[in-house]
Design an enzyme around this catalytic site. Sequence first.
Site, PDB file in Angstrom:
ATOM      1  N   ILE A  69       0.828  -1.109  -0.215  1.00  0.00           N
ATOM      2  CA  ILE A  69      -0.024  -0.007   0.046  1.00  0.00           C
ATOM      3  C   ILE A  69       0.873   1.086   0.094  1.00  0.00           C
ATOM      4  O   ILE A  69       1.542   1.517   1.163  1.00  0.00           O
ATOM      5  CB  ILE A  69      -0.842   0.127   1.317  1.00  0.00           C
ATOM      6  CG1 ILE A  69      -1.729  -1.195   1.206  1.00  0.00           C
ATOM      7  CG2 ILE A  69      -1.731   1.124   1.164  1.00  0.00           C
ATOM      8  CD1 ILE A  69      -2.676  -1.349   2.502  1.00  0.00           C
ATOM      9  N   PRO A  70       1.184   2.035  -1.075  1.00  0.00           N
ATOM     10  CA  PRO A  70       2.331   2.840  -1.219  1.00  0.00           C
ATOM     11  C   PRO A  70       2.020   4.110  -0.807  1.00  0.00           C
ATOM     12  O   PRO A  70       2.065   5.042  -1.315  1.00  0.00           O
ATOM     13  CB  PRO A  70       2.297   2.918  -2.970  1.00  0.00           C
ATOM     14  CG  PRO A  70       0.829   2.609  -3.347  1.00  0.00           C
ATOM     15  CD  PRO A  70       0.244   1.559  -2.476  1.00  0.00           C
ATOM     16  N   CYS A  71       2.207   4.008   0.510  1.00  0.00           N
ATOM     17  CA  CYS A  71       1.925   5.449   1.156  1.00  0.00           C
ATOM     18  C   CYS A  71       3.313   6.431   1.143  1.00  0.00           C
ATOM     19  O   CYS A  71       3.002   7.786   1.088  1.00  0.00           O
ATOM     20  CB  CYS A  71       1.570   5.172   2.889  1.00  0.00           C
ATOM     21  SG  CYS A  71       2.536   4.278   3.735  1.00  0.00           S
ATOM     22  N   HIS A  72       4.318   5.622   0.568  1.00  0.00           N
ATOM     23  CA  HIS A  72       5.390   6.583   0.366  1.00  0.00           C
ATOM     24  C   HIS A  72       5.339   7.451  -0.763  1.00  0.00           C
ATOM     25  O   HIS A  72       6.125   8.320  -0.980  1.00  0.00           O
ATOM     26  CB  HIS A  72       6.648   5.733  -0.033  1.00  0.00           C
ATOM     27  CG  HIS A  72       6.369   4.683  -0.902  1.00  0.00           C
ATOM     28  ND1 HIS A  72       5.689   3.389  -0.680  1.00  0.00           N
ATOM     29  CD2 HIS A  72       6.884   4.482  -2.073  1.00  0.00           C
ATOM     30  CE1 HIS A  72       5.698   2.769  -1.830  1.00  0.00           C
ATOM     31  NE2 HIS A  72       6.151   3.503  -2.942  1.00  0.00           N
TER      32      HIS A  72
END
Length: 274
Positions: A239-242
């Site tokens: 889950i690409p919160c970056h």
Amino acid sequence: MESNYERIETAIHFLHGNFREQPDLDAVAAKVYLSPYHFNRLFREWAGVTPKKFLQYLSLEYAKKLLQENHTLESASFETGLSGTGRLHDLFITIEGMTPGEYKNGGAGLLIHHAFISTPFGTALVAATDKGICSLQFTGNVEEGLSQLHQSWPNATFSNQENEPLRRAKAYFTKAPGEDTIPLHLKGTPFQLKVWEALLKIPPGRVATYSRIAHSIAAPKAFRAVGSAIGSNPVAVLIPCHRVIQSTGVLGNYHWGPLRKKALIGWEAARNNE
């Protein structure tokens, strides 16, 4: 003896701290005690580009460039999830929320498999039910990582035997994007799940602002709540919160450290653009 993952991590630390000086191949290779030839080959196997080109992916100006490009790709980023490259891995990640009972009772009745894996960004503890990945956290301390996992799921049963979702998550860091389906089985409120689903629509190698995520879920004034949901993301990388940065182009905070955030954005941009 250092593993290849540890050498790459050391190199990224060095590049991050010295990118303004544009260190050459010899200087970076010396930091990981490899010949320039062998280091260049190792780095290209990991990132798909030379260490020199990777430097541009660590700069603030590149983050701003990504952000500007993303503004011209709104429908692609938030409606279809397509970047035009045909290499989007995110369409192969599916989310299933926990049942209300699983959410409230701390995982009672759930069997959670877990394993420590080596990644280009350090050691990660990955956990999964039979339905999918429920946690991915970077940790250099085995006991601390397991303690946090048990606190998140106090009533679950744990096993150190791998299951299919774990094997798929491990393969993610070595396969090309989009080669496998990775299911996620998440504990979150309906709002959190909605935000996490929006994150999956940001293409690899692109970034978005907190405000744009809020607009994409039809909650334009809830950017602070969006930021809180992003910060509570239980599954790093997948889950690409970056990929969420400040509107100025500054990368901002990241639960797993600003260096990892830069490295992740650079790694994805390199794989996506080459």
